[in-house]
Write an enzyme that holds these catalytic residues in place. Sequence first.
Site, PDB file in Angstrom:
ATOM      1  N   ASP A 284      34.843  27.197  67.997  1.00 29.98           N
ATOM      2  CA  ASP A 284      33.503  27.780  67.991  1.00 29.98           C
ATOM      3  C   ASP A 284      32.522  26.884  67.237  1.00 29.98           C
ATOM      4  O   ASP A 284      31.793  27.334  66.366  1.00 29.98           O
ATOM      5  CB  ASP A 284      33.554  29.183  67.362  1.00 29.98           C
ATOM      6  CG  ASP A 284      32.296  29.989  67.675  1.00 29.98           C
ATOM      7  OD1 ASP A 284      31.546  29.580  68.588  1.00 29.98           O
ATOM      8  OD2 ASP A 284      32.060  31.001  66.998  1.00 29.98           O
TER       9      ASP A 284
ATOM     10  N   LYS B 175      29.285  25.277  66.620  1.00 28.99           N
ATOM     11  CA  LYS B 175      27.890  25.547  66.985  1.00 28.99           C
ATOM     12  C   LYS B 175      27.045  25.321  65.737  1.00 28.99           C
ATOM     13  O   LYS B 175      27.590  25.267  64.628  1.00 28.99           O
ATOM     14  CB  LYS B 175      27.755  26.983  67.487  1.00 28.99           C
ATOM     15  CG  LYS B 175      28.198  28.043  66.497  1.00 28.99           C
ATOM     16  CD  LYS B 175      28.090  29.422  67.102  1.00 28.99           C
ATOM     17  CE  LYS B 175      28.626  30.464  66.134  1.00 28.99           C
ATOM     18  NZ  LYS B 175      28.636  31.800  66.726  1.00 28.99           N
ATOM     19  N   PRO B 176      25.750  25.167  65.900  1.00 29.78           N
ATOM     20  CA  PRO B 176      24.924  24.806  64.734  1.00 29.78           C
ATOM     21  C   PRO B 176      25.064  25.780  63.562  1.00 29.78           C
ATOM     22  O   PRO B 176      24.978  25.368  62.412  1.00 29.78           O
ATOM     23  CB  PRO B 176      23.502  24.817  65.293  1.00 29.78           C
ATOM     24  CG  PRO B 176      23.667  24.512  66.739  1.00 29.78           C
ATOM     25  CD  PRO B 176      24.961  25.158  67.139  1.00 29.78           C
TER      26      PRO B 176
ATOM     27  N   ASP C 265      34.105  28.358  59.319  1.00 36.33           N
ATOM     28  CA  ASP C 265      34.686  29.239  60.333  1.00 36.33           C
ATOM     29  C   ASP C 265      35.735  28.580  61.215  1.00 36.33           C
ATOM     30  O   ASP C 265      35.845  28.880  62.408  1.00 36.33           O
ATOM     31  CB  ASP C 265      33.596  29.848  61.217  1.00 36.33           C
ATOM     32  CG  ASP C 265      32.860  30.952  60.484  1.00 36.33           C
ATOM     33  OD1 ASP C 265      33.266  31.256  59.347  1.00 36.33           O
ATOM     34  OD2 ASP C 265      31.915  31.511  61.045  1.00 36.33           O
TER      35      ASP C 265
ATOM     36  N   VAL D 245      28.657  27.247  49.994  1.00 31.91           N
ATOM     37  CA  VAL D 245      27.867  26.042  50.238  1.00 31.91           C
ATOM     38  C   VAL D 245      26.395  26.383  50.037  1.00 31.91           C
ATOM     39  O   VAL D 245      25.840  27.221  50.732  1.00 31.91           O
ATOM     40  CB  VAL D 245      28.089  25.515  51.675  1.00 31.91           C
ATOM     41  CG1 VAL D 245      27.227  24.293  51.932  1.00 31.91           C
ATOM     42  CG2 VAL D 245      29.555  25.188  51.896  1.00 31.91           C
TER      43      VAL D 245
ATOM     44  N   GLY E 153      27.773  40.321  64.653  1.00 37.60           N
ATOM     45  CA  GLY E 153      28.516  41.412  65.267  1.00 37.60           C
ATOM     46  C   GLY E 153      29.945  41.495  64.747  1.00 37.60           C
ATOM     47  O   GLY E 153      30.586  42.530  64.842  1.00 37.60           O
ATOM     48  N   MET E 154      30.430  40.398  64.185  1.00 38.14           N
ATOM     49  CA  MET E 154      31.846  40.373  63.828  1.00 38.14           C
ATOM     50  C   MET E 154      32.101  40.313  62.336  1.00 38.14           C
ATOM     51  O   MET E 154      33.208  40.037  61.914  1.00 38.14           O
ATOM     52  CB  MET E 154      32.511  39.164  64.483  1.00 38.14           C
ATOM     53  CG  MET E 154      32.579  39.249  65.984  1.00 38.14           C
ATOM     54  SD  MET E 154      33.317  40.777  66.562  1.00 38.14           S
ATOM     55  CE  MET E 154      34.910  40.644  65.800  1.00 38.14           C
TER      56      MET E 154
ATOM     57  N   GLU F 179      34.762  28.817  49.735  1.00 39.39           N
ATOM     58  CA  GLU F 179      33.837  27.938  49.035  1.00 39.39           C
ATOM     59  C   GLU F 179      32.404  28.335  49.412  1.00 39.39           C
ATOM     60  O   GLU F 179      32.128  28.626  50.569  1.00 39.39           O
ATOM     61  CB  GLU F 179      34.128  26.507  49.507  1.00 39.39           C
ATOM     62  CG  GLU F 179      33.191  25.456  49.064  1.00 39.39           C
ATOM     63  CD  GLU F 179      33.443  24.130  49.819  1.00 39.39           C
ATOM     64  OE1 GLU F 179      32.717  23.193  49.564  1.00 39.39           O
ATOM     65  OE2 GLU F 179      34.375  24.067  50.664  1.00 39.39           O
TER      66      GLU F 179
END
Lengths: 546, 224
Positions: A185, A187-188, A203, A143, A73-74, A141
């Site tokens: 934030d 999170k997996p 992030d 990954v 969404g972002m 970068e």
Amino acid sequence: MSDLKTCPRCGAPLSAETAEGLCRACLLKLGLEGNSLPSTAAPMLAGWTPPEPAELKSRFPDLEILQLIGRGGMGAVYKARQKKLDRLVAVKILPPGIGADPAFADRFAREAQALARLRHPSIVTIHEFGQTEGLFFFVMEYVDGVNLRQLLNAGRMAPREALAIVPQICDALQYAHDHGIVHRDIKPENILLDRRGHVTVADFGLAKIVGRETSALSAAGQSESPSAPGTEAGQVVGTPHYMAPEQVAHPAEVDHRADIYSLGVVFYQMLTGELPGKHLQAPSTKVVIDVRLDEIVLRALEQDPQRRYQQVSEVKTRIMETMTGSSPPAQDAPLKALQAPLKISSRAYFTTPQHLATFFGGFWWPRIAGELALYDDRLLFSRGWERTEIPFASLKDVGLARCPRWMSPARHQFLSVSYDEGGQRKTLLFMPGPAWFRTAEDTRQQAAEWIVAIRETVKAATGKDVPGDIREPAVVPASPWGTLAVLAPLLLIAVFLIWQFVALRGSAAPIHPTLPPQAPQQAPLPAAQEKLNHPAEGEKRNGDTG
Amino acid sequence: MLAAGGRNADSRRQRALEDLARIYWFPLYAYVRRQGQSPQTAEDLTQAFFARLIEKHSLRRVDRSKGKFRSFLLASLKHFLSNEYDKTRTEKRGGRIKVLALDAASAEARYSIEPVDHMTPERVFEQRWAWAVLDQVLLRLRAQYDARGQGGVFEALKGALLERPADGQYAESACELGMTQGAVVVAAHRLRGRYRKLLRDEIAQTVADPQQIDEEVQYLLGCL
């Protein structure tokens, strides 16, 4: 008649009788896969679809935009090549409306500068950031790998793999915290793993910049996390399941300890495969793991930041402590998980022929349960901390086995795996399948399925045929004492019967034929008493008749 | 699910299908009405159709792999109306067998508030079907909240299903519900999650394969 109102979002007519007064079209759209929230999530993003790579060409002349690799969404993430340097990079663009607020550009530049200063092997490096034709972007970068969410979706993780990943996240977070940056934030989706098992956290601080949670802007995949509304000051940012309680209640007071909480949630999920529930249960109640890990996870998940670990490096230290005294996690654990995909896995009971040949072993005591997993290159049995790995190269044969008939009348069968360890042939027995109460046929079938799967996988991996018979089970010797214990009731009955027989013969012989004819009806007891009273006479009499 | 397997599951499955039919009878009624029948006749025919469906265990023949429950019901109804109409009229209508507690008065009220236009009966059926799905889902959602004594939360936040409220509105709801603003944000998120799950579950019951859920949602969107 219906009102002539229309839905402000989609323009469909709204009738008075509509579902709870809501627009039906919008309600239905909400049910579409991946449509986590109608695009009002951030009103300025309404209807935003990430541009095609070709459309971005003019905005990024130095880059060759290759493909869209993630969106949310972002924003959206593209894989791209920097032409001059000939290297792969990831380009993240924020949705166009986001810079509408004039203060945003300043804030963006300020935060991005701070993020670009972060240089750590486990933090995705920001090469460049800026604004092009009203579009805010980062060049980062690239990954090459997967994110933790994808890894978790692929199947549950062995504790050892989790323990190889978490300390690396701790390192990255500690470094950022030392530089005054809170991720906000974790999170997996934001934890990326490359093929060497190296972890990179993406992030950083973006949640703060964007002022809302960033859903799945990381290098891979799409998440369905909702956004929280954001304001310049005191915004609620993060993803609800991973958010620390204070992030929800007092967003303005969030500090680095919120990251420790989120890390706790991720850790919990890696160990158990589940998110911590409302009533927090220790991970060891769900899976077989070292109980010392419970303490680490539960402390990271404390509601009150004061009661959590105060530094994320402490989490790493505690994890390292649990590893001493048992086999340390191999550094390449996630690598294996990536390179050798899991074929099948199942809960299984484990034993050895040697154990079955002991007195208690014969009765399956203690029963050792664990997880049996077949990978592309090896067979792995993990029971809590201990792991037994059987690389295909050392595999000798597989087959069925059972205990002797008298030890296991139902004839339950095992999967028997023989392999070479240091020149010695070892055999392990497994009973794959979850339940306590199983029919013999069920155990046979499960074991046979495993044999077929192992043989096929070995054949595919090494080209060699592993001997494996799925018709006739081998019989495992049992302990003589165990045998005796099982047979004891039978023996006792036999002894009793023999004794009865002998006793009958022994007493019948003297009573009937030898009783004197003159006293045929006399009961034996008075006779015996008489014999006691007059032993000499009785004996004489007996002697006479005999 | 339509495809609950096994012999013993048969009656359970039958009951599940009857429940589904009970939820989705109104689209059928609307179809019959649209065919030009009077409210009375439409009610009788709908009743008779269900009576037949249930009595003949036609629902048991629903093969999940064959397609959507929606199409099955409409096809059955058409078949019923064309072939068995006369028979039914003589045999069943006299008896006025009621198999479902159809609220005929409300049905007619619902039907009559609908805009008069030039929709075909099929189109009416499909539209009402889409509406019935949503009504059912919202009913269940509300019931879920009511069961937990959180009816107020549902009432206050249902608007947030579709529209992310402005911060002020969240604060307002928070004040109203006696929750922190953060908790309201989470509650609204949860509400959306629950709604989505219920909607997808509901649609899953009427399609052959979970893969078709999105397709069906799209189709229903087109029916609105």
